[in-house]
Design a protein around this motif. Structure first.
Motif, PDB file in Angstrom:
ATOM      1  N   HIS A 122       0.808  -1.226   0.000  1.00  0.00           N
ATOM      2  CA  HIS A 122       0.000   0.000   0.000  1.00  0.00           C
ATOM      3  C   HIS A 122       0.839   1.272   0.000  1.00  0.00           C
ATOM      4  O   HIS A 122       0.316   2.355   0.254  1.00  0.00           O
ATOM      5  N   ASP A 130     -10.451  -1.291  -0.492  1.00  0.00           N
ATOM      6  CA  ASP A 130     -10.776  -1.058  -1.894  1.00  0.00           C
ATOM      7  C   ASP A 130     -11.232  -2.372  -2.511  1.00  0.00           C
ATOM      8  O   ASP A 130     -10.423  -3.167  -2.973  1.00  0.00           O
ATOM      9  N   SER A 170     -12.692  -3.054  -5.178  1.00  0.00           N
ATOM     10  CA  SER A 170     -12.593  -3.252  -6.622  1.00  0.00           C
ATOM     11  C   SER A 170     -11.183  -3.670  -7.047  1.00  0.00           C
ATOM     12  O   SER A 170     -10.965  -4.066  -8.177  1.00  0.00           O
ATOM     13  N   ARG A 171     -10.211  -3.586  -6.061  1.00  0.00           N
ATOM     14  CA  ARG A 171      -8.833  -3.888  -6.434  1.00  0.00           C
ATOM     15  C   ARG A 171      -8.699  -5.342  -6.877  1.00  0.00           C
ATOM     16  O   ARG A 171      -9.371  -6.225  -6.360  1.00  0.00           O
TER      17      ARG A 171
END
Ligand code: ADP
Length: 375
Positions: free
Chosen positions: A273, A318, A320-321
């Motif tokens: 990240h 997240d 959608s990652r």
């Protein structure tokens, strides 16, 4: 139906009968004795007068005793009636909620977890009904969690499996060309699946409290150094600075491999990240009875709304990652459960676009030379 109910009615009728019989016997004896004593002690009357009184009063005495007996029988009938009615009403009030509980237990046993039994009053039976409803609510929560978990697992397994299946079918039909790159990508999907299955197994064992921990004296600083060293290449490839603060030994009691897994999870998250040029720092300190390790990064940070949930199972900031780069949202849940299984605790501080700091604390070992098993 209620053998308990008929027994309760029978008991109240019997109590009424015995009470009336006792009153009857005592009253009959007492009245006869009192009357006799009255006649015997009449002060002005001689023996003849007393004899005459007995003769004269014989029949009224009888009548008086008969009246009393009739009154007692009358009272007995009324008492029995009242006892039967009161017994029936009381028995119904006791047995009706018990029957409702039995029906509720049967329905819950059949899987109808939405069922609740009525609660009236504040007595012991109401308390039992309340406890029953609380148990049903707990079962509902567990069942909801299980259903959610199954849906999450099916979803997580479904995605890589669908990718694998579509690609392999395409290859078999000759629509998709078999190239080393494509094979490597499919191989990656199998690795995602393997990691998912391993994580799920660990979580299940941890939740049931049956994961065996091989506890030994472990130098947290040394362990962190090893994990940092194994992650150095990944950090270099991404252009990140990776450093360790703290050199003094901090000895904790822990399962070496499991704590390495914790550090590895935290460190790989931090590296993933944080953007190129950023920094990741691992710090080990001794704080009272705890050995603490923190992994701080200068990465994307975590939105405040997500911060309270990052340690939850299947929580992803997240969603959608791509799953091939991110995980299923199990890593931090495993970190938390593993650390807590050691009697430790975890925490996180984060600010969006400034970075995050994940920490874990473990109980320190008693002061004595580091044992051979742990080191
Ligand atoms: P995953 O295996 O999907 O990364 P984790 O349980 O490890 O799942 O993490 C849960 C979520 O927390 C992830 O979706 C990720 O976005 C977020 N997260 C974890 N570590 C960091 C970090 N160091 N910086 C920013 N976000 C993070």
């Amino acid at each position: 139906m209620g053998s308990l109910r008929s027994r309760l009615v029978l008991v109240s009728v019997l109590v009424a009968l015995v009470s009336v019989a006792a009153v009857g016997v005592v009253a009959a004896r007492l009245t006869a004795a009192r009357f006799d004593a009255f006649v015997r002690h009449m002060p002005q009357a001689g023996p003849q007068v007393r004899q005459m009184m007995r003769g004269m009063m014989g029949s009224p005495e009888r009548r008086f005793l008969d009246d009393i007996q009739r009154a007692i029988w009358f009272a007995a009938v009324i008492g029995l009636g009242v006892a039967t009615v009161a017994g029936t009403v009381t028995a119904r009030r006791i047995t009706a909620p018990l029957q409702a509980l039995a029906t509720g237990a049967r329905r819950i046993g059949r899987g109808d977890l939405s069922h609740e039994v009525p609660v009236t009053g504040h007595d012991e039976i109401a308390e039992m009904a309340r406890t029953f409803n609380a148990m049903a609510a707990d079962l509902r929560r567990v069942e909801d969690g299980r259903r959610e978990l199954l849906a999450d697992i099916a979803h997580e397994l479904g995605t890589p499996l669908a990718v694998l299946q579509a690609n392999l079918e395409g290859m078999l039909d000759g629509v998709v060309e078999v190239t080393p790159a494509r094979l490597a990508s499919l191989h990656n999907q199998t690795k995602v699946l393997t990691r998912l299955v391993r994580d799920l197994r660990d979580l299940a064992l941890l939740r049931e409290g049956v994961l065996r921990l091989d506890r030994q004296r472990v130098d947290l600083t040394q362990l962190a150094r090893e994990v940092v060293e194994t992650s150095q290449t990944a950090a270099d490839e991404k252009g990140l600075t990776l450093a360790l603060s703290g050199s003094a030994p901090v000895v904790v009691v822990a399962d070496r491999e499991r704590i390495a897994q914790v550090l590895h999870n935290l460190l790989s998250n931090a590296l993933r990240h944080t953007d190129r040029g950023g920094a990741v720092r691992v710090t080990v300190t001794a704080a009272g009875a705890e050995g603490q390790v923190e992994v701080a990064d200068s990465g994307a940070g975590i939105p405040a709304d997500d911060l309270a949930h990052v340690f939850d199972r299947f929580h992803r900031v997240d969603r959608s990652r791509s799953r091939s780069t991110g995980g299923a949202g199990l890593g931090l849940a495993i970190v938390k459960q593993l650390v807590e299984a050691h009697g430790g605790r975890v925490w996180v501080r984060s600010r969006e676009s400034e970075g995050s700091t994940f920490g874990a604390a473990l109980p320190v070992a008693a002061r004595e030379p580091i044992g051979s098993r742990g080191e």
